[in-house]
Scaffold this motif. Structure first.
Motif, PDB file in Angstrom:
ATOM      1  N   TRP A  20       0.833  -1.174   0.015  1.00  0.00           N
ATOM      2  CA  TRP A  20       0.012   0.027   0.194  1.00  0.00           C
ATOM      3  C   TRP A  20       0.900   1.281   0.058  1.00  0.00           C
ATOM      4  CZ3 TRP A  20      -4.702  -1.298  -1.085  1.00  0.00           C
ATOM      5  CH2 TRP A  20      -5.202  -2.470  -0.664  1.00  0.00           C
ATOM      6  N   PRO A  21       1.603   1.653  -1.141  1.00  0.00           N
ATOM      7  CA  PRO A  21       2.386   2.779  -1.190  1.00  0.00           C
ATOM      8  C   PRO A  21       1.573   3.968  -1.216  1.00  0.00           C
ATOM      9  CG  PRO A  21       2.231   1.522  -3.153  1.00  0.00           C
ATOM     10  CD  PRO A  21       1.550   0.599  -2.422  1.00  0.00           C
ATOM     11  N   ASP A  22       1.991   5.041  -0.688  1.00  0.00           N
ATOM     12  CA  ASP A  22       1.579   6.593  -0.678  1.00  0.00           C
ATOM     13  C   ASP A  22       1.632   6.563  -2.303  1.00  0.00           C
ATOM     14  OD1 ASP A  22       1.195   6.397   2.105  1.00  0.00           O
ATOM     15  OD2 ASP A  22       2.965   7.737   2.319  1.00  0.00           O
ATOM     16  N   VAL A  23       2.590   6.720  -2.993  1.00  0.00           N
ATOM     17  CA  VAL A  23       2.572   7.107  -4.218  1.00  0.00           C
ATOM     18  C   VAL A  23       2.977   5.711  -5.262  1.00  0.00           C
ATOM     19  CG1 VAL A  23       3.541   8.547  -6.068  1.00  0.00           C
ATOM     20  CG2 VAL A  23       3.356   9.187  -3.656  1.00  0.00           C
ATOM     21  N   ARG A  24       2.132   5.510  -6.026  1.00  0.00           N
ATOM     22  CA  ARG A  24       2.411   4.292  -7.201  1.00  0.00           C
ATOM     23  C   ARG A  24       2.796   4.834  -8.353  1.00  0.00           C
ATOM     24  NH1 ARG A  24       0.720  -0.999  -6.404  1.00  0.00           N
ATOM     25  NH2 ARG A  24      -0.809  -0.474  -4.715  1.00  0.00           N
ATOM     26  N   ILE A  25       3.982   4.422  -8.730  1.00  0.00           N
ATOM     27  CA  ILE A  25       4.417   4.814 -10.025  1.00  0.00           C
ATOM     28  C   ILE A  25       4.622   3.444 -10.989  1.00  0.00           C
ATOM     29  CG2 ILE A  25       6.698   5.867 -11.182  1.00  0.00           C
ATOM     30  CD1 ILE A  25       7.298   7.371  -8.639  1.00  0.00           C
ATOM     31  N   TYR A  26       4.011   3.637 -12.134  1.00  0.00           N
ATOM     32  CA  TYR A  26       4.020   2.597 -13.278  1.00  0.00           C
ATOM     33  C   TYR A  26       4.973   3.244 -14.540  1.00  0.00           C
ATOM     34  CZ  TYR A  26      -0.215   0.713 -10.858  1.00  0.00           C
ATOM     35  OH  TYR A  26      -1.141   0.337 -10.077  1.00  0.00           O
ATOM     36  N   ALA A  27       5.820   1.833 -14.778  1.00  0.00           N
ATOM     37  CA  ALA A  27       6.741   2.052 -15.790  1.00  0.00           C
ATOM     38  C   ALA A  27       6.166   1.386 -17.103  1.00  0.00           C
ATOM     39  CB  ALA A  27       8.225   1.758 -15.584  1.00  0.00           C
ATOM     40  N   SER A  41      -5.273   7.421  -8.636  1.00  0.00           N
ATOM     41  CA  SER A  41      -6.556   6.579  -8.125  1.00  0.00           C
ATOM     42  C   SER A  41      -6.230   5.960  -6.990  1.00  0.00           C
ATOM     43  CB  SER A  41      -7.066   6.003  -9.250  1.00  0.00           C
ATOM     44  OG  SER A  41      -7.515   6.869 -10.487  1.00  0.00           O
ATOM     45  N   GLY A  42      -5.075   5.162  -6.943  1.00  0.00           N
ATOM     46  CA  GLY A  42      -5.068   4.133  -5.968  1.00  0.00           C
ATOM     47  C   GLY A  42      -5.896   3.020  -6.160  1.00  0.00           C
ATOM     48  N   GLU A  43      -6.541   2.357  -5.328  1.00  0.00           N
ATOM     49  CA  GLU A  43      -7.418   1.419  -5.825  1.00  0.00           C
ATOM     50  C   GLU A  43      -7.968   1.347  -6.903  1.00  0.00           C
ATOM     51  OE1 GLU A  43      -8.624  -1.803  -2.548  1.00  0.00           O
ATOM     52  OE2 GLU A  43      -9.489   0.152  -2.089  1.00  0.00           O
ATOM     53  N   LEU A 109     -17.557   7.302  -1.493  1.00  0.00           N
ATOM     54  CA  LEU A 109     -17.225   6.617  -0.135  1.00  0.00           C
ATOM     55  C   LEU A 109     -15.851   6.182   0.007  1.00  0.00           C
ATOM     56  CD1 LEU A 109     -20.621   4.716   0.195  1.00  0.00           C
ATOM     57  CD2 LEU A 109     -20.004   6.654   1.135  1.00  0.00           C
ATOM     58  N   ARG A 110     -15.090   6.510  -1.004  1.00  0.00           N
ATOM     59  CA  ARG A 110     -13.831   5.951  -1.157  1.00  0.00           C
ATOM     60  C   ARG A 110     -12.573   6.947  -0.957  1.00  0.00           C
ATOM     61  NH1 ARG A 110     -11.515   3.355  -6.225  1.00  0.00           N
ATOM     62  NH2 ARG A 110      -9.659   4.507  -5.496  1.00  0.00           N
ATOM     63  N   HIS A 111     -11.474   6.484  -0.937  1.00  0.00           N
ATOM     64  CA  HIS A 111     -10.426   7.343  -0.859  1.00  0.00           C
ATOM     65  C   HIS A 111      -9.581   7.248  -2.227  1.00  0.00           C
ATOM     66  CE1 HIS A 111     -10.819   8.917   3.198  1.00  0.00           C
ATOM     67  NE2 HIS A 111     -10.930   7.611   3.734  1.00  0.00           N
ATOM     68  N   PHE A 112      -8.767   8.389  -2.560  1.00  0.00           N
ATOM     69  CA  PHE A 112      -7.963   8.305  -3.747  1.00  0.00           C
ATOM     70  C   PHE A 112      -6.598   8.716  -3.461  1.00  0.00           C
ATOM     71  CE2 PHE A 112     -12.447   9.205  -4.897  1.00  0.00           C
ATOM     72  CZ  PHE A 112     -12.572   8.525  -6.239  1.00  0.00           C
ATOM     73  N   ALA A 113      -5.628   7.946  -4.239  1.00  0.00           N
ATOM     74  CA  ALA A 113      -4.448   8.229  -3.995  1.00  0.00           C
ATOM     75  C   ALA A 113      -3.949   9.623  -4.029  1.00  0.00           C
ATOM     76  CB  ALA A 113      -3.426   7.426  -5.203  1.00  0.00           C
ATOM     77  N   PHE A 114      -4.669  10.405  -5.110  1.00  0.00           N
ATOM     78  CA  PHE A 114      -4.085  11.775  -4.870  1.00  0.00           C
ATOM     79  C   PHE A 114      -4.149  12.621  -3.745  1.00  0.00           C
ATOM     80  CE2 PHE A 114      -8.593  12.394  -6.475  1.00  0.00           C
ATOM     81  CZ  PHE A 114      -9.121  13.068  -5.612  1.00  0.00           C
ATOM     82  N   GLU A 115      -5.074  12.097  -2.694  1.00  0.00           N
ATOM     83  CA  GLU A 115      -5.282  12.970  -1.427  1.00  0.00           C
ATOM     84  C   GLU A 115      -3.921  12.849  -0.620  1.00  0.00           C
ATOM     85  OE1 GLU A 115      -8.958  11.875   0.540  1.00  0.00           O
ATOM     86  OE2 GLU A 115      -9.424  10.774  -1.218  1.00  0.00           O
TER      87      GLU A 115
END
Length: 313
Positions: A20-27, A41-43, A109-115
């Motif tokens: 569950w990283p705070d910031v997820r980076i895709y290559a 987005s996160g999930e 009702l959910r949270h997003f990674a950008f928060e």
């Protein structure tokens, strides 16, 4: 990237929670380039934040919303017709429809990674959330339910009810137990049926809930719930077609039940079986291509009238 973080943090290498990283980076790599993307987005976005109780192979919320949109149920300014899912499983289609009817923003009702990102402005986001909450349409007290769901598995009905409560639509949707081949229309006025019955590639059709199946034998009865208990290939011998006690096909009997008792209703079925209309002995009035994960499907529309096509000629 690690070197940059280390330089900024005075030689300390970043400590990352790999799950569950705070910031997820895709290559994304091609033969001659590498593109980096930051996940805001996160999930996955299909996770609205209300479905905690679910069966096996549940329908994604986004696909349920796409089915509702394709059916045209919420189009126009007229009053909404009753909507009924006789194979509701954990209630995904009915709850998505109820949130649309109440103008509840998906994912509220959910949270997003950008928060968690530094540029995030909490006061702006909270204002957007407050605006969405103010736009929710509350049904009047004592109103009759508009959206209905039923399932042969009472366990799934309990799941659906709890999910509806978390989604804030428990007073808009009504869930009951019952066999799809026996349940009568939930309202006197015709409406729209929208269902995603189980099929072999996604979830086995043996039920209630696979208890009568053996590794070599056919199930005693078809489970009509889209989140019914699993009967996967290698466990009970998953089958592509639902088989009922008397040997008849479930979908053929379902069509007979609809023609007899659901006159005036419109039925939409999501299935990977392109021959389903022939099996139901019904002529579809529309077919919409869709994908359920990796499975190519069609959503067939059937306009219900009494009798067979031969009777009407």
């Amino acid at each position: 990237m690690c070197d940059r973080f280390r330089d900024k943090a005075h030689g300390v290498r970043p400590d990352v929670n790999t799950q569950w990283p705070d910031v997820r980076i895709y290559a994304h790599l091609t033969t001659d380039s590498c593109s980096l993307y930051i996940d805001t987005s996160g999930e996955p976005l299909f996770k609205r934040g209300w479905r905690e109780d679910k069966g096996d192979a549940p329908l994604k919320e986004t696909l349920a919303a796409a089915m509702i949109a394709a059916s045209g149920w919420a189009d126009g300014d007229d009053d909404l017709l009753p909507l009924y899912d006789p194979c509701c499983g954990s209630g995904t289609i009915a709850i998505e429809a109820a949130q649309i009817a109440c103008n509840i923003a998906p994912g509220s009702l959910r949270h997003f990674a950008f928060e968690k990102y530094l540029p995030f402005q909490a006061h702006v986001w909270h204002a957007i959330q407050a605006e969405a909450a103010a736009a929710v349409v509350k049904p009047p007290a004592g109103h009759q339910a508009l959206i209905y769901g039923s399932d042969v598995s009472h366990r799934m009905v309990d799941f659906a009810q709890r999910n509806a409560e978390r989604a804030g639509v428990a007073d808009v949707v009504e869930f009951r137990g019952g066999d799809a081949l026996q349940r009568m229309p939930p309202t006197d006025s015709p409406g729209v049926m929208l269902l995603n019955p189980p099929y072999g590639e996604r979830i086995a059709v043996a039920g209630v809930s696979g208890a009568g199946a053996t590794r070599s034998g056919a199930p005693r009865r078809a489970a009509q719930g889209s989140d019914a208990a699993p009967d996967f290939e290698g466990q009970f011998g998953a089958r592509e077609q639902a088989i009922t006690e008397d040997g008849g096909e479930f979908f053929s009997q379902l069509a007979t039940h609809w023609k007899k008792n659901f006159t005036g209703w419109t039925g939409w079925i999501l299935t990977p079986d392109l021959k389903l209309p022939n099996k139901m002995r019904l002529k579809e009035s529309r077919r919409v291509p869709m994908w359920n994960g990796p499975i190519e499907c069609r959503m067939f529309r059937f306009d219900m009238v009494k009798g067979t096509a031969r009777d009407r000629t």
